[in-house]
Design a protein around this motif. Structure first.
Motif, PDB file in Angstrom:
ATOM      1  N   GLU A 111       0.802  -1.224   0.000  1.00 23.60           N
ATOM      2  CA  GLU A 111       0.000   0.000   0.000  1.00 23.60           C
ATOM      3  C   GLU A 111       0.836   1.276   0.000  1.00 23.60           C
ATOM      4  O   GLU A 111       0.504   2.248  -0.671  1.00 23.60           O
ATOM      5  N   MET A 112       1.938   1.286   0.740  1.00 26.30           N
ATOM      6  CA  MET A 112       2.743   2.499   0.851  1.00 26.30           C
ATOM      7  C   MET A 112       3.953   2.512  -0.078  1.00 26.30           C
ATOM      8  O   MET A 112       4.772   3.435  -0.010  1.00 26.30           O
ATOM      9  N   ASP A 113       4.086   1.511  -0.945  1.00 28.20           N
ATOM     10  CA  ASP A 113       5.161   1.556  -1.933  1.00 28.20           C
ATOM     11  C   ASP A 113       4.987   2.803  -2.791  1.00 28.20           C
ATOM     12  O   ASP A 113       3.891   3.053  -3.325  1.00 28.20           O
ATOM     13  N   GLY A 114       6.072   3.550  -2.954  1.00 23.68           N
ATOM     14  CA  GLY A 114       5.962   4.822  -3.657  1.00 23.68           C
ATOM     15  C   GLY A 114       5.634   4.679  -5.125  1.00 23.68           C
ATOM     16  O   GLY A 114       4.978   5.548  -5.712  1.00 23.68           O
ATOM     17  N   HIS A 115       6.075   3.601  -5.755  1.00 18.99           N
ATOM     18  CA  HIS A 115       5.927   3.400  -7.197  1.00 18.99           C
ATOM     19  C   HIS A 115       5.999   1.902  -7.463  1.00 18.99           C
ATOM     20  O   HIS A 115       6.259   1.114  -6.544  1.00 18.99           O
ATOM     21  N   PRO A 116       5.850   1.479  -8.713  1.00 24.86           N
ATOM     22  CA  PRO A 116       6.193   0.098  -9.055  1.00 24.86           C
ATOM     23  C   PRO A 116       7.693  -0.139  -8.819  1.00 24.86           C
ATOM     24  O   PRO A 116       8.512   0.775  -8.994  1.00 24.86           O
ATOM     25  N   PHE A 117       8.038  -1.372  -8.439  1.00 27.75           N
ATOM     26  CA  PHE A 117       9.436  -1.695  -8.142  1.00 27.75           C
ATOM     27  C   PHE A 117       9.857  -2.973  -8.857  1.00 27.75           C
ATOM     28  O   PHE A 117       9.151  -3.980  -8.820  1.00 27.75           O
ATOM     29  N   LEU A 118      11.028  -2.929  -9.480  1.00 26.78           N
ATOM     30  CA  LEU A 118      11.727  -4.129  -9.905  1.00 26.78           C
ATOM     31  C   LEU A 118      12.440  -4.713  -8.701  1.00 26.78           C
ATOM     32  O   LEU A 118      12.985  -3.967  -7.872  1.00 26.78           O
ATOM     33  N   VAL A 119      12.481  -6.052  -8.581  1.00 28.49           N
ATOM     34  CA  VAL A 119      13.061  -6.655  -7.374  1.00 28.49           C
ATOM     35  C   VAL A 119      13.988  -7.832  -7.674  1.00 28.49           C
ATOM     36  O   VAL A 119      14.399  -8.532  -6.755  1.00 28.49           O
ATOM     37  N   ASP A 120      14.355  -8.040  -8.929  1.00 26.85           N
ATOM     38  CA  ASP A 120      15.193  -9.190  -9.249  1.00 26.85           C
ATOM     39  C   ASP A 120      16.677  -8.823  -9.261  1.00 26.85           C
ATOM     40  O   ASP A 120      17.087  -7.857  -8.632  1.00 26.85           O
ATOM     41  N   ALA A 121      17.482  -9.565  -9.991  1.00 29.79           N
ATOM     42  CA  ALA A 121      18.938  -9.412  -9.925  1.00 29.79           C
ATOM     43  C   ALA A 121      19.432  -8.275 -10.814  1.00 29.79           C
ATOM     44  O   ALA A 121      18.959  -8.084 -11.931  1.00 29.79           O
ATOM     45  N   VAL A 122      20.418  -7.537 -10.297  1.00 31.93           N
ATOM     46  CA  VAL A 122      21.116  -6.508 -11.057  1.00 31.93           C
ATOM     47  C   VAL A 122      22.539  -6.997 -11.300  1.00 31.93           C
ATOM     48  O   VAL A 122      23.231  -7.422 -10.366  1.00 31.93           O
ATOM     49  N   ILE A 123      22.985  -6.937 -12.547  1.00 27.58           N
ATOM     50  CA  ILE A 123      24.349  -7.361 -12.850  1.00 27.58           C
ATOM     51  C   ILE A 123      25.160  -6.150 -13.314  1.00 27.58           C
ATOM     52  O   ILE A 123      24.636  -5.212 -13.909  1.00 27.58           O
ATOM     53  N   ALA A 124      26.457  -6.182 -12.989  1.00 31.00           N
ATOM     54  CA  ALA A 124      27.378  -5.119 -13.386  1.00 31.00           C
ATOM     55  C   ALA A 124      28.779  -5.703 -13.420  1.00 31.00           C
ATOM     56  O   ALA A 124      29.077  -6.692 -12.741  1.00 31.00           O
ATOM     57  N   ALA A 125      29.650  -5.076 -14.201  1.00 32.96           N
ATOM     58  CA  ALA A 125      31.047  -5.496 -14.289  1.00 32.96           C
ATOM     59  C   ALA A 125      31.911  -4.554 -13.458  1.00 32.96           C
ATOM     60  O   ALA A 125      31.702  -3.332 -13.464  1.00 32.96           O
ATOM     61  N   ASP A 126      32.866  -5.112 -12.724  1.00 34.22           N
ATOM     62  CA  ASP A 126      33.814  -4.315 -11.948  1.00 34.22           C
ATOM     63  C   ASP A 126      34.522  -3.335 -12.886  1.00 34.22           C
ATOM     64  O   ASP A 126      35.089  -3.746 -13.902  1.00 34.22           O
ATOM     65  N   PRO A 127      34.508  -2.031 -12.584  1.00 32.35           N
ATOM     66  CA  PRO A 127      35.123  -1.045 -13.478  1.00 32.35           C
ATOM     67  C   PRO A 127      36.613  -1.265 -13.702  1.00 32.35           C
ATOM     68  O   PRO A 127      37.159  -0.821 -14.716  1.00 32.35           O
ATOM     69  N   ASP A 128      37.273  -1.955 -12.757  1.00 38.87           N
ATOM     70  CA  ASP A 128      38.717  -2.153 -12.861  1.00 38.87           C
ATOM     71  C   ASP A 128      39.106  -3.536 -13.370  1.00 38.87           C
ATOM     72  O   ASP A 128      40.026  -3.669 -14.180  1.00 38.87           O
ATOM     73  N   THR A 129      38.413  -4.572 -12.904  1.00 40.54           N
ATOM     74  CA  THR A 129      38.824  -5.941 -13.238  1.00 40.54           C
ATOM     75  C   THR A 129      37.961  -6.589 -14.307  1.00 40.54           C
ATOM     76  O   THR A 129      38.378  -7.564 -14.942  1.00 40.54           O
ATOM     77  N   GLY A 130      36.733  -6.088 -14.498  1.00 37.83           N
ATOM     78  CA  GLY A 130      35.823  -6.706 -15.454  1.00 37.83           C
ATOM     79  C   GLY A 130      35.070  -7.900 -14.911  1.00 37.83           C
ATOM     80  O   GLY A 130      34.224  -8.468 -15.606  1.00 37.83           O
ATOM     81  N   CYS A 131      35.357  -8.320 -13.650  1.00 41.20           N
ATOM     82  CA  CYS A 131      34.600  -9.410 -13.035  1.00 41.20           C
ATOM     83  C   CYS A 131      33.156  -8.976 -12.809  1.00 41.20           C
ATOM     84  O   CYS A 131      32.880  -7.809 -12.522  1.00 41.20           O
ATOM     85  N   TYR A 132      32.237  -9.919 -12.920  1.00 40.23           N
ATOM     86  CA  TYR A 132      30.823  -9.585 -12.818  1.00 40.23           C
ATOM     87  C   TYR A 132      30.280  -9.842 -11.411  1.00 40.23           C
ATOM     88  O   TYR A 132      30.627 -10.817 -10.753  1.00 40.23           O
TER      89      TYR A 132
END
Length: 465
Positions: A138-159
């Motif tokens: 009820e008090m959620d401000g907006h719709p929300f995504l809740v699954d996994a976020v992936i990103a690569a390390d800016p220095d090593t490239g590891c995920y």
């Protein structure tokens, strides 16, 4: 056959057919799916539910199916890890630990081979409101995504792959809340260089993908390799639409949302109904600018239901496996660990050991804290107690422990940032109950029926009237 959400659904139909249900009624993503999940949970039912028709946030049929409760029982996770559903206790946690330790490098395939590239949306055509992103509470401000976020390390490239809530701000912007862990560290380093951090939100994959996301690993570990281990096969990746080889995304996902965490823009995010069962307050969070959306034809939108068993169990099993290995190093006779879903899953742990010397209960209890900072309560019992049976655990507490001798409090230690009881954000106290029997004096014996009689007399062999 490559593992994905659809192969898991087939495995469910084969192994636990009664634990998967389908709904043909067209649902609104705002509150209605949460209402069904809550009603069934109050009745003690937590089946995986696939809603065949769900509106988007413009009020028209989205063309997506929505799946919930994928992780809402340990048995479903057990099947996802390749075990029979009856092996849902420590066998599942140990299986996860074994698989996640066996790293498998991913493979890169072409866009033409990748199911997630069947539909590609870029530029001004990107519109998050076309998706069935849920508003859960009820008090959620907006719709929300809740699954996994992936990103690569800016220095090593590891995920890194990690679960984060992302609030829909408008058609192509999200607000991403991140605790100070791996993704936050990536963003800080990119921000220091004045650069955005490319990210992708992965919605819908085999449950092993998301369980692997919860593994306790070092920042230097490539989590795509960890996830491959959990899947027991190489994770298939494909270059992203926006960043190409600089951001590889799961080729067999149902939906991928590509974007970048901006280095110089933040705004209020929240409130959001969290795993604690409380609303997490508004927080200052980086803005994600969405650049592309890709998905399968007839996609399935997998949603982890926050604040419910779905949310609790997905974090519990991977942590049990990782923490058990650490505890075994400190106390070799450790038998099991369980993070119960009662009382907020991530905050409690029950550990059983075959105690060989006084003080081992305390050693077992303190071992998890540096690796799982959200943990607040640890109960240690003897090996004759099943930590998956809460009645047994608390029977041991009440009959083998004294409050003035066997209860310890550790104060002013790093805790969970979402703990609503913390006076200082991210700092709290830990409670330890050593419910193991003392070794320096005789102790009462637990009642039992003779083993030979139990082996000989079985209920199934009786002539029931």
């Amino acid at each position: 056959m490559v593992k994905d959400l659809r192969t898991f659904i087939a495995d469910m139909e084969k192994n636990i057919p009664g634990d998967i249900k389908y709904v043909n009624t067209c649902m609104d993503p705002k509150f209605e799916i949460s209402a069904i999940a809550e009603e069934l949970m109050e009745q003690g039912q937590t089946p995986m539910i696939i809603f065949n028709h769900v509106k988007n946030n413009k009020g028209v049929d989205s063309g997506f199916k929505v799946a919930i409760n994928t992780f809402a029982s340990r048995q479903k996770c057990t099947v996802a890890l390749g075990l029979p559903p009856e092996q849902w206790k420590m066998e599942t946690s140990l299986r996860f630990a074994q698989l996640s330790a066996h790293r498998i490098k991913p493979v890169i395939i072409s866009k033409e081979e990748a199911p997630v590239k069947e539909v590609v949306i870029t530029g001004d055509d990107v519109d998050l409101y076309d998706l069935p992103i849920l508003t859960h509470h009820e008090m959620d401000g907006h719709p929300f995504l809740v699954d996994a976020v992936i990103a690569a390390d800016p220095d090593t490239g590891c995920y890194n792959s990690s679960h984060h809530r992302q609030m829909v701000r408008n058609k192509n912007e999200l607000g991403l809340y991140s605790s100070p862990r791996h993704l936050w560290n990536y963003w800080q380093r990119a921000k220091a260089q004045g650069k955005p951090l490319p990210v992708a939100h992965v919605v819908g994959h085999h449950p092993g993908f998301y369980l692997g996301t919860e593994a306790l690993v070092d920042m230097e570990d490539d989590e795509y390799e960890v996830i491959g281990g959990v899947l027991n096969e190489p994770l298939r990746l494909v270059p992203s639409e926006t960043y190409g080889d600089k951001l590889l995304v799961p080729a067999d996902a149902e939906l991928v949302i590509e974007g970048e965490m901006l280095p110089d823009q933040m705004d209020a995010e929240g409130p959001f109904g969290e795993f604690t069962g409380y609303y997490g307050p508004q927080r200052w969070a980086p803005i994600v600018k969405v650049k592309a959306i890709t998905h399968r034809k007839s996609p399935i939108y997998l949603n982890i239901m926050p604040g419910r068993l779905d949310h609790a169990i997905i974090g519990g099993i991977p942590k049990e496996g990782g923490l058990f290995d650490l505890i075994k190093l400190a106390v070799p006779t450790a038998k099991a660990i369980h993070l119960p879903v009662s009382g907020c899953c991530r905050f409690s742990a029950y550990i059983s050991i075959d105690k060989m010397a006084e003080g081992e209960g305390m050693v077992a209890a303190i071992t998890p804290f540096p690796y799982h900072d959200e943990l607040k309560l640890v109960v240690v019992t003897d090996g004759d107690i099943d930590p998956f049976n809460e009645n047994d655990v608390w029977w041991a507490v009440n009959t083998r422990a004294q409050a003035d001798e066997n209860v310890q409090i550790i104060r002013n230690i790093r805790g969970g940032t979402l703990d609503p009881s913390a006076v200082i954000n991210g700092v709290g106290a830990k409670l330890i109950i050593d419910a193991t029997k003392p070794m320096d004096r005789p102790f009462a014996e637990k009642i039992n029926v003779p083993k030979e009689v139990r082996a000989r007399i079985k209920a199934k062999d009786l002539d029931w009237a």
